[in-house]
Write a protein that holds these residues in place. Structure first.
Motif, short mmCIF file in Angstrom:
data_model
loop_
_atom_site.label_atom_id
_atom_site.label_comp_id
_atom_site.label_asym_id
_atom_site.label_seq_id
_atom_site.Cartn_x
_atom_site.Cartn_y
_atom_site.Cartn_z
N THR A 67 -58.79 -18.36 68.01
CA THR A 67 -57.52 -18.73 67.40
C THR A 67 -57.40 -17.99 66.07
OG1 THR A 67 -56.30 -20.49 66.30
CG2 THR A 67 -58.68 -20.79 66.51
N CYS A 68 -56.18 -17.64 65.72
CA CYS A 68 -55.96 -16.94 64.46
C CYS A 68 -56.29 -17.84 63.26
CB CYS A 68 -54.51 -16.47 64.37
SG CYS A 68 -54.03 -15.33 65.68
N GLU A 69 -56.36 -19.15 63.50
CA GLU A 69 -56.66 -20.08 62.41
C GLU A 69 -58.06 -19.85 61.86
OE1 GLU A 69 -54.38 -22.14 61.22
OE2 GLU A 69 -52.95 -21.46 62.74
N THR A 70 -58.93 -19.30 62.67
CA THR A 70 -60.31 -19.09 62.23
C THR A 70 -60.61 -17.62 62.01
OG1 THR A 70 -61.07 -18.98 64.52
CG2 THR A 70 -61.12 -21.15 63.44
N CYS A 71 -59.60 -16.87 61.69
CA CYS A 71 -59.75 -15.41 61.57
C CYS A 71 -59.05 -14.93 60.31
CB CYS A 71 -59.13 -14.75 62.80
SG CYS A 71 -59.22 -12.96 62.81
N LYS A 72 -59.68 -13.99 59.63
CA LYS A 72 -59.09 -13.48 58.40
C LYS A 72 -58.18 -12.28 58.69
CE LYS A 72 -60.38 -12.31 53.65
NZ LYS A 72 -61.48 -11.93 52.74
N ASN A 86 -57.94 -10.09 60.91
CA ASN A 86 -58.66 -8.84 61.11
C ASN A 86 -57.81 -7.76 61.77
OD1 ASN A 86 -61.19 -9.66 60.02
ND2 ASN A 86 -61.53 -10.89 61.85
N CYS A 87 -56.92 -8.17 62.68
CA CYS A 87 -56.09 -7.16 63.35
C CYS A 87 -55.06 -6.56 62.40
CB CYS A 87 -55.41 -7.76 64.57
SG CYS A 87 -54.40 -9.20 64.21
N CYS A 88 -54.81 -7.20 61.28
CA CYS A 88 -53.82 -6.69 60.34
C CYS A 88 -54.39 -5.62 59.42
CB CYS A 88 -53.21 -7.84 59.55
SG CYS A 88 -52.33 -9.02 60.59
N ASP A 106 -47.13 -7.55 70.53
CA ASP A 106 -47.85 -7.28 71.78
C ASP A 106 -49.35 -7.53 71.66
OD1 ASP A 106 -45.46 -6.54 72.93
OD2 ASP A 106 -45.80 -4.38 72.65
N PHE A 107 -49.86 -7.62 70.45
CA PHE A 107 -51.30 -7.78 70.25
C PHE A 107 -51.73 -9.15 70.79
CE2 PHE A 107 -55.32 -8.19 68.05
CZ PHE A 107 -55.78 -6.88 68.00
N GLU A 108 -52.66 -9.14 71.71
CA GLU A 108 -53.01 -10.37 72.41
C GLU A 108 -54.16 -11.11 71.72
OE1 GLU A 108 -54.67 -11.76 76.80
OE2 GLU A 108 -54.44 -9.63 76.33
N GLU A 121 -59.01 -6.12 72.22
CA GLU A 121 -58.91 -5.56 70.87
C GLU A 121 -59.10 -6.63 69.80
OE1 GLU A 121 -56.04 -1.92 70.42
OE2 GLU A 121 -55.09 -3.44 71.68
N CYS A 122 -58.57 -7.79 70.07
CA CYS A 122 -58.74 -8.92 69.14
C CYS A 122 -60.23 -9.25 69.00
CB CYS A 122 -57.96 -10.12 69.67
SG CYS A 122 -58.40 -11.70 68.93
N LEU A 123 -60.93 -9.36 70.12
CA LEU A 123 -62.35 -9.69 70.07
C LEU A 123 -63.14 -8.58 69.39
CD1 LEU A 123 -62.91 -11.27 73.59
CD2 LEU A 123 -62.45 -12.40 71.43
N GLU A 179 -62.11 -6.67 67.00
CA GLU A 179 -61.90 -6.78 65.55
C GLU A 179 -62.64 -7.97 64.97
OE1 GLU A 179 -60.61 -4.40 63.72
OE2 GLU A 179 -60.53 -3.41 65.66
N ARG A 180 -62.60 -9.08 65.67
CA ARG A 180 -63.29 -10.28 65.17
C ARG A 180 -64.80 -10.06 65.10
NH1 ARG A 180 -60.51 -15.60 65.68
NH2 ARG A 180 -62.62 -16.43 65.81
N ASN A 181 -65.32 -9.27 66.03
CA ASN A 181 -66.77 -9.08 66.09
C ASN A 181 -67.25 -7.84 65.36
OD1 ASN A 181 -67.08 -11.39 67.69
ND2 ASN A 181 -66.60 -10.26 69.55
#
Ligand code: SF4
Ligand code: SF4
Length: 94
Positions: free
Chosen positions: A10-15, A17-19, A76-78, A83-85, A87-89
Motif C-alpha cells: 500500500t502507498c500508505e507504507t511507502c515513501k 518511491n515511484c515519484c 498507469d503505475f500499478e 515496477e512498484c515492488l 522501487e520499494r525493494n
C-alpha cells in the motif's frame, strides 16, 4: 529489506518511491507547466528537485499535490506491480 508481498503493498507504507522515477509527459495538458522540465532529447517530464523526488510531492506528507491532475504515466503505475515492488525493494528506499 524483504521483498514486499504484492497483496500487502500500500502507498500508505511507502515513501513515494515511484515519484523519484522520470515521468514523461505525453499530452498531459492539465499538469502545471511550472512543474515540468525538458530533457536534453526534447522530452517534457515532471521536474525533479535536488532530493530526487518529483516537484509535485509534498515533502511533509509525501503525497502528490496534483493528484487529480497527475500525468497519465502516474495513473498507469500499478501499486503492487513489478515496477512498484522494484522501487520499494531498491537499496536505500523506504
Ligand atoms: S512505489 Fe508503489 S507503494 Fe510506493 S507510492 Fe509508488 S505505487 Fe505506492
Ligand atoms: S505527478 Fe504526482 S504521482 Fe506523478 S510522480 Fe509527481 S508526485 Fe508522483
Amino acid at each position: 529489506m524483504q521483498p514486499s508481498d504484492p497483496d500487502n503493498v500500500t502507498c500508505e507504507t511507502c515513501k513515494a518511491n515511484c515519484c523519484r522515477l522520470q515521468v514523461l509527459l505525453i499530452d498531459d495538458n492539465d499538469v502545471p507547466e511550472s512543474m515540468t522540465d525538458w530533457t536534453d532529447w526534447g522530452g517534457q517530464v515532471m521536474y525533479r528537485r535536488d532530493d530526487g523526488w518529483c516537484t509535485a510531492v509534498d515533502r511533509e506528507t509525501m503525497r502528490c499535490t496534483i493528484y487529480a491532475r497527475r500525468p497519465q504515466v502516474c495513473r498507469d503505475f500499478e501499486m503492487g506491480g513489478r515496477e512498484c515492488l522494484d522501487e520499494r525493494n531498491a537499496p536505500g528506499n523506504e
